[in-house]
Write an enzyme that holds these catalytic residues in place. Structure first.
Site, PDB file in Angstrom:
ATOM      1  CB  SER A  17      -0.490   0.359   1.347  1.00  0.00           C
ATOM      2  OG  SER A  17      -1.445   0.934   1.295  1.00  0.00           O
ATOM      3  CG  HIS A  42      -3.818  -1.757  -1.279  1.00  0.00           C
ATOM      4  ND1 HIS A  42      -5.148  -1.792  -1.219  1.00  0.00           N
ATOM      5  CD2 HIS A  42      -4.010  -0.666  -0.517  1.00  0.00           C
ATOM      6  CE1 HIS A  42      -6.325  -1.733  -0.843  1.00  0.00           C
ATOM      7  NE2 HIS A  42      -5.820  -0.951   0.018  1.00  0.00           N
ATOM      8  CG  ASP A  44      -5.047   2.310   1.027  1.00  0.00           C
ATOM      9  OD1 ASP A  44      -6.306   1.523   1.047  1.00  0.00           O
ATOM     10  OD2 ASP A  44      -3.618   2.555   1.814  1.00  0.00           O
ATOM     11  CG  MET A  46      -8.521   7.678   2.534  1.00  0.00           C
ATOM     12  SD  MET A  46      -7.440   7.365   3.920  1.00  0.00           S
ATOM     13  CE  MET A  46      -6.462   5.711   4.345  1.00  0.00           C
ATOM     14  CG  HIS A  75      -9.262  -0.121  -0.184  1.00  0.00           C
ATOM     15  ND1 HIS A  75      -8.736   0.261   1.000  1.00  0.00           N
ATOM     16  CD2 HIS A  75     -10.462   0.401   0.045  1.00  0.00           C
ATOM     17  CE1 HIS A  75      -9.375  -0.366   2.421  1.00  0.00           C
ATOM     18  NE2 HIS A  75     -10.688  -0.185   1.689  1.00  0.00           N
ATOM     19  CG  MET A  77     -11.257   3.143   2.575  1.00  0.00           C
ATOM     20  SD  MET A  77      -9.968   3.486   3.757  1.00  0.00           S
ATOM     21  CE  MET A  77      -8.570   3.410   1.690  1.00  0.00           C
ATOM     22  CG  MET A 146     -11.736  -2.100   5.376  1.00  0.00           C
ATOM     23  SD  MET A 146      -9.535  -2.127   4.672  1.00  0.00           S
ATOM     24  CE  MET A 146      -9.091  -0.925   5.943  1.00  0.00           C
ATOM     25  N   GLY A 151      -8.887   3.915   7.004  1.00  0.00           N
ATOM     26  CA  GLY A 151      -9.096   5.284   7.271  1.00  0.00           C
ATOM     27  C   GLY A 151      -6.647   5.463   7.635  1.00  0.00           C
ATOM     28  CG  ASP A 184      -6.318  -2.412   3.121  1.00  0.00           C
ATOM     29  OD1 ASP A 184      -5.170  -2.600   4.012  1.00  0.00           O
ATOM     30  OD2 ASP A 184      -6.559  -2.127   2.849  1.00  0.00           O
TER      31      ASP A 184
HETATM   32  C1  DX5 Z   1      -6.407   0.703   5.657  1.00  0.00           C
HETATM   33  C2  DX5 Z   1      -5.715   1.526   4.822  1.00  0.00           C
HETATM   34  C3  DX5 Z   1      -4.502   0.610   4.478  1.00  0.00           C
HETATM   35  C4  DX5 Z   1      -3.212   0.281   5.119  1.00  0.00           C
HETATM   36  C5  DX5 Z   1      -2.587  -0.416   5.623  1.00  0.00           C
HETATM   37  O1  DX5 Z   1      -7.874   2.581   6.100  1.00  0.00           O
HETATM   38  O2  DX5 Z   1      -6.504   0.882   3.496  1.00  0.00           O
HETATM   39  O3  DX5 Z   1      -4.446   0.152   2.795  1.00  0.00           O
HETATM   40  O4  DX5 Z   1      -2.038   1.628   3.833  1.00  0.00           O
HETATM   41  O5  DX5 Z   1      -1.583  -0.146   6.560  1.00  0.00           O
HETATM   42  P1  DX5 Z   1      -0.750  -1.027   7.387  1.00  0.00           P
HETATM   43  O6  DX5 Z   1      -0.407  -2.178   6.324  1.00  0.00           O
HETATM   44  O7  DX5 Z   1       0.553  -0.148   7.462  1.00  0.00           O
HETATM   45  O8  DX5 Z   1      -2.254  -1.100   7.945  1.00  0.00           O
HETATM   46 ZN    ZN Z   2      -6.339  -0.040   1.652  1.00  0.00          ZN
END
Ligand code: DX5
Ligand code: ZN
Length: 228
Positions: A17, A42, A44, A46, A75, A77, A146, A151, A184
């Site tokens: 990620s 990946h 993310d 947000m 992903h 969010m 999740m 977040g 994740d």
């Molecule tokens: C959290 C994200 C994850 C995040 C995971 O909301 O969706 O993809 O980057 O990070 P780690 O592996 O550090 O928990």
């Molecule tokens: Zn993610």
């Protein structure tokens, strides 16, 4: 070159990620994880509403498209993700995952993703009943469980996660459809093993990869731990 995502066939997939990458040198960081054996990247997204944080958008995906030479696993969010499907598909996402909690007409969003030629994923937060996924399995290429509250990177894997993963694994197997089961949040060598034992085969990892001194070693130990 655009990487095309293959079919879900039970192969272990490691998806670093970029939320935990050093953005000063994102290109280099992506190249490092690719050379270390990453399967997907990946991304993310947000919106500051669905989760209390902000991160990347379609412009990031557009910059990575082709150059990353890895399938882009995006992903979302965000609340009401239908508004952004077209932009991310055009930017070059290979897989778009939305949250079941983010919109009422989830079926329409999944159809919209598929119509745009992108693989469709559906995610559940840690407090959501995994059985809610059941009506949508026919439309899905991926389920994302999740394993932390979404977040932020760097949180700890929630202990009840293996039960959720196992429940999703049962539903996927009963559907007999090729659906990736991705996890994740807080994934490291220890928790990857627990998630794999419960039935996951796609592992997102931020901190465990990008904060490691030896990125290649970290990726290899994740893969080893996930191989059961
Ligand atoms: C959290 C994200 C994850 C995040 C995971 O909301 O969706 O993809 O980057 O990070 P780690 O592996 O550090 O928990
Ligand atoms: Zn993610």
């Amino acid at each position: 070159m655009t990487s095309k995502i293959g079919p879900a066939n039970g192969k272990i997939i490691i998806a670093p990620s970029i939320l935990s990458a050093d953005l000063w040198c994102l290109g280099q960081q992506v190249q490092t994880v690719r050379e270390a054996g990453a399967d997907w990247l990946h991304v993310d997204v947000m919106d500051g509403h669905f989760v209390p944080n902000l991160s990347f958008g379609p412009a990031t995906v557009k910059s990575l498209n082709g150059r990353a030479q890895l399938p882009l696993d995006v992903h979302l969010m965000v609340r009401q993700p239908a508004r952004f499907i077209e932009a991310f598909a055009k930017a070059g996402a290979d897989l778009l995952t939305v949250h079941i909690e983010a919109q009422d007409d989830i079926k329409d969003v999944l159809l919209q993703i598929k119509k745009s030629g992108v693989k469709a994923g559906l995610s559940i937060k840690p407090d959501t009943d995994p059985k809610r996924l059941q009506p949508f399995l026919d439309l899905l290429d991926l389920v994302l469980v999740m394993t932390v509250q979404p977040g932020f990177g760097g949180q700890s894997f929630l202990p009840h996660s293996p039960q959720h993963i196992a429940c999703v694994r049962e539903q996927i197997d009963a559907s007999a459809r090729p659906i990736w089961l991705e996890v994740d949040g807080g994934i490291n060598a220890q928790t990857a093993r627990l998630a794999a034992q419960a039935g996951a085969h796609v592992f997102v990892a931020g901190n465990a990869i990008f904060a490691a001194q030896d990125i290649k070693g970290a990726l290899q130990s994740l893969r080893q731990a996930a191989t059961i």
